[in-house]
Design a protein around this motif. Structure first.
Motif, PDB file in Angstrom:
ATOM      1  N   SER A   1     -13.763  17.723  -3.262  1.00  0.00           N
ATOM      2  CA  SER A   1     -12.828  18.208  -4.276  1.00  0.00           C
ATOM      3  C   SER A   1     -12.680  17.165  -5.375  1.00  0.00           C
ATOM      4  N   PRO A   2     -12.616  17.598  -6.635  1.00  0.00           N
ATOM      5  CA  PRO A   2     -12.411  16.626  -7.714  1.00  0.00           C
ATOM      6  C   PRO A   2     -11.060  15.920  -7.622  1.00  0.00           C
ATOM      7  N   ALA A   3     -10.088  16.546  -6.965  1.00  0.00           N
ATOM      8  CA  ALA A   3      -8.758  15.941  -6.836  1.00  0.00           C
ATOM      9  C   ALA A   3      -8.801  14.674  -5.987  1.00  0.00           C
ATOM     10  N   SER A   4      -9.792  14.540  -5.121  1.00  0.00           N
ATOM     11  CA  SER A   4      -9.859  13.365  -4.252  1.00  0.00           C
ATOM     12  C   SER A   4     -10.088  12.084  -5.042  1.00  0.00           C
ATOM     13  N   GLY A   5     -10.547  12.180  -6.279  1.00  0.00           N
ATOM     14  CA  GLY A   5     -10.732  11.005  -7.114  1.00  0.00           C
ATOM     15  C   GLY A   5      -9.425  10.402  -7.599  1.00  0.00           C
ATOM     16  N   HIS A   6      -8.324  11.131  -7.444  1.00  0.00           N
ATOM     17  CA  HIS A   6      -7.016  10.650  -7.886  1.00  0.00           C
ATOM     18  C   HIS A   6      -6.185  10.101  -6.729  1.00  0.00           C
ATOM     19  N   ALA A   7      -6.808   9.901  -5.584  1.00  0.00           N
ATOM     20  CA  ALA A   7      -6.067   9.459  -4.402  1.00  0.00           C
ATOM     21  C   ALA A   7      -5.537   8.042  -4.540  1.00  0.00           C
ATOM     22  N   LEU A   8      -6.310   7.156  -5.130  1.00  0.00           N
ATOM     23  CA  LEU A   8      -5.893   5.754  -5.207  1.00  0.00           C
ATOM     24  C   LEU A   8      -4.588   5.574  -5.988  1.00  0.00           C
ATOM     25  N   PRO A   9      -4.441   6.151  -7.185  1.00  0.00           N
ATOM     26  CA  PRO A   9      -3.150   6.005  -7.873  1.00  0.00           C
ATOM     27  C   PRO A   9      -1.995   6.650  -7.101  1.00  0.00           C
ATOM     28  N   ALA A  10      -2.269   7.732  -6.397  1.00  0.00           N
ATOM     29  CA  ALA A  10      -1.215   8.380  -5.604  1.00  0.00           C
ATOM     30  C   ALA A  10      -0.759   7.473  -4.461  1.00  0.00           C
ATOM     31  N   ILE A  11      -1.712   6.799  -3.815  1.00  0.00           N
ATOM     32  CA  ILE A  11      -1.372   5.879  -2.724  1.00  0.00           C
ATOM     33  C   ILE A  11      -0.525   4.730  -3.267  1.00  0.00           C
ATOM     34  N   VAL A  12      -0.978   4.124  -4.352  1.00  0.00           N
ATOM     35  CA  VAL A  12      -0.241   2.998  -4.942  1.00  0.00           C
ATOM     36  C   VAL A  12       1.169   3.432  -5.338  1.00  0.00           C
ATOM     37  N   GLY A  13       1.282   4.574  -6.001  1.00  0.00           N
ATOM     38  CA  GLY A  13       2.595   5.061  -6.425  1.00  0.00           C
ATOM     39  C   GLY A  13       3.527   5.311  -5.257  1.00  0.00           C
ATOM     40  N   ALA A  14       3.011   5.955  -4.222  1.00  0.00           N
ATOM     41  CA  ALA A  14       3.844   6.248  -3.052  1.00  0.00           C
ATOM     42  C   ALA A  14       4.290   4.968  -2.352  1.00  0.00           C
ATOM     43  N   VAL A  15       3.383   4.012  -2.222  1.00  0.00           N
ATOM     44  CA  VAL A  15       3.739   2.750  -1.569  1.00  0.00           C
ATOM     45  C   VAL A  15       4.808   2.008  -2.369  1.00  0.00           C
ATOM     46  N   VAL A  16       4.682   1.992  -3.689  1.00  0.00           N
ATOM     47  CA  VAL A  16       5.688   1.329  -4.531  1.00  0.00           C
ATOM     48  C   VAL A  16       7.057   1.979  -4.325  1.00  0.00           C
ATOM     49  N   VAL A  17       7.105   3.304  -4.356  1.00  0.00           N
ATOM     50  CA  VAL A  17       8.382   4.009  -4.175  1.00  0.00           C
ATOM     51  C   VAL A  17       8.955   3.723  -2.788  1.00  0.00           C
ATOM     52  N   ILE A  18       8.108   3.762  -1.759  1.00  0.00           N
ATOM     53  CA  ILE A  18       8.585   3.521  -0.391  1.00  0.00           C
ATOM     54  C   ILE A  18       9.160   2.117  -0.259  1.00  0.00           C
ATOM     55  N   VAL A  19       8.448   1.125  -0.765  1.00  0.00           N
ATOM     56  CA  VAL A  19       8.932  -0.255  -0.659  1.00  0.00           C
ATOM     57  C   VAL A  19      10.263  -0.411  -1.403  1.00  0.00           C
ATOM     58  N   LEU A  20      10.362   0.165  -2.585  1.00  0.00           N
ATOM     59  CA  LEU A  20      11.618   0.078  -3.335  1.00  0.00           C
ATOM     60  C   LEU A  20      12.770   0.742  -2.571  1.00  0.00           C
ATOM     61  N   LEU A  21      12.504   1.893  -1.974  1.00  0.00           N
ATOM     62  CA  LEU A  21      13.537   2.584  -1.204  1.00  0.00           C
ATOM     63  C   LEU A  21      13.984   1.764   0.003  1.00  0.00           C
ATOM     64  N   VAL A  22      13.029   1.166   0.703  1.00  0.00           N
ATOM     65  CA  VAL A  22      13.353   0.409   1.911  1.00  0.00           C
ATOM     66  C   VAL A  22      14.109  -0.871   1.576  1.00  0.00           C
ATOM     67  N   VAL A  23      13.680  -1.566   0.545  1.00  0.00           N
ATOM     68  CA  VAL A  23      14.303  -2.849   0.213  1.00  0.00           C
ATOM     69  C   VAL A  23      15.660  -2.660  -0.466  1.00  0.00           C
ATOM     70  N   LEU A  24      15.729  -1.736  -1.437  1.00  0.00           N
ATOM     71  CA  LEU A  24      16.947  -1.575  -2.231  1.00  0.00           C
ATOM     72  C   LEU A  24      17.958  -0.600  -1.621  1.00  0.00           C
ATOM     73  N   LYS A  25      17.464   0.366  -0.819  1.00  0.00           N
ATOM     74  CA  LYS A  25      18.315   1.408  -0.237  1.00  0.00           C
ATOM     75  C   LYS A  25      19.295   1.958  -1.276  1.00  0.00           C
ATOM     76  N   PRO A  26      18.748   2.499  -2.389  1.00  0.00           N
ATOM     77  CA  PRO A  26      19.612   2.880  -3.511  1.00  0.00           C
ATOM     78  C   PRO A  26      20.432   4.134  -3.308  1.00  0.00           C
ATOM     79  N   LEU A  27      20.061   4.983  -2.395  1.00  0.00           N
ATOM     80  CA  LEU A  27      20.757   6.273  -2.246  1.00  0.00           C
ATOM     81  C   LEU A  27      21.721   6.259  -1.071  1.00  0.00           C
TER      82      LEU A  27
END
Length: 147
Positions: free
Chosen positions: A121-147
């Motif tokens: 699938s051509p969408a599989s070429g966009h996996a790397l930015p999705a992984i990086v973005g998700a990891v950044v959000v997860i780390v921010l949520l875990v460290v800051l616990k903003p909600l």
């Protein structure tokens, strides 16, 4: 003390899981790219089936088990910490589920690449930015616990 051990094992499992997903995403992007440009010689190196086989073995023996262990230890950490019901954890789980689905997509794409008659699938070429973005959000949520 058990909480610290669970957290340590969770971090190790997540590190192996995400590292394996990076390898798979890079391999899929590289192997799904157009083979060569007109007039540019094909590079000499490792054959594509060898690369696919190596990445699939990494996925089967390290990345997939690490994902399962990350889920197991993560749920144990959340239970020990009494965090179920916390909004930051629920948001984190949304991104973890998305990463799990992306891992499945990458595994399927690697299987398709191993068969010469199928195209990924051509969408599989966009996996790397999705992984990086998700990891950044997860780390921010875990460290800051903003909600």
């Amino acid at each position: 003390m058990i909480y610290l051990w669970l957290k340590a094992f969770h971090i190790v499992a997540v590190t192996v899981w995400i590292g394996g997903m990076f390898v798979a995403a890079i391999a899929v992007a590289a192997l799904s790219a157009p083979k060569s440009l007109p007039g540019v010689p094909e590079p000499v190196g490792i054959a594509q089936p060898d690369i696919i086989g190596a990445v699939r073995r990494l996925d089967r023996w390290a990345t997939s088990p690490a994902m399962l262990l990350a889920w197991l230890f993560g749920l144990a950490v959340a239970t020990e910490g009494g965090w179920f019901g916390a909004r930051w954890l629920m948001m984190k789980l949304v991104f973890v589920v998305a990463l799990s689905g992306l891992h499945g997509m990458l595994s399927g794409t690697l299987r398709k690449l191993a068969r010469p008659d199928e195209q990924p699938s051509p969408a599989s070429g966009h996996a790397l930015p999705a992984i990086v973005g998700a990891v950044v959000v997860i780390v921010l949520l875990v460290v800051l616990k903003p909600l």
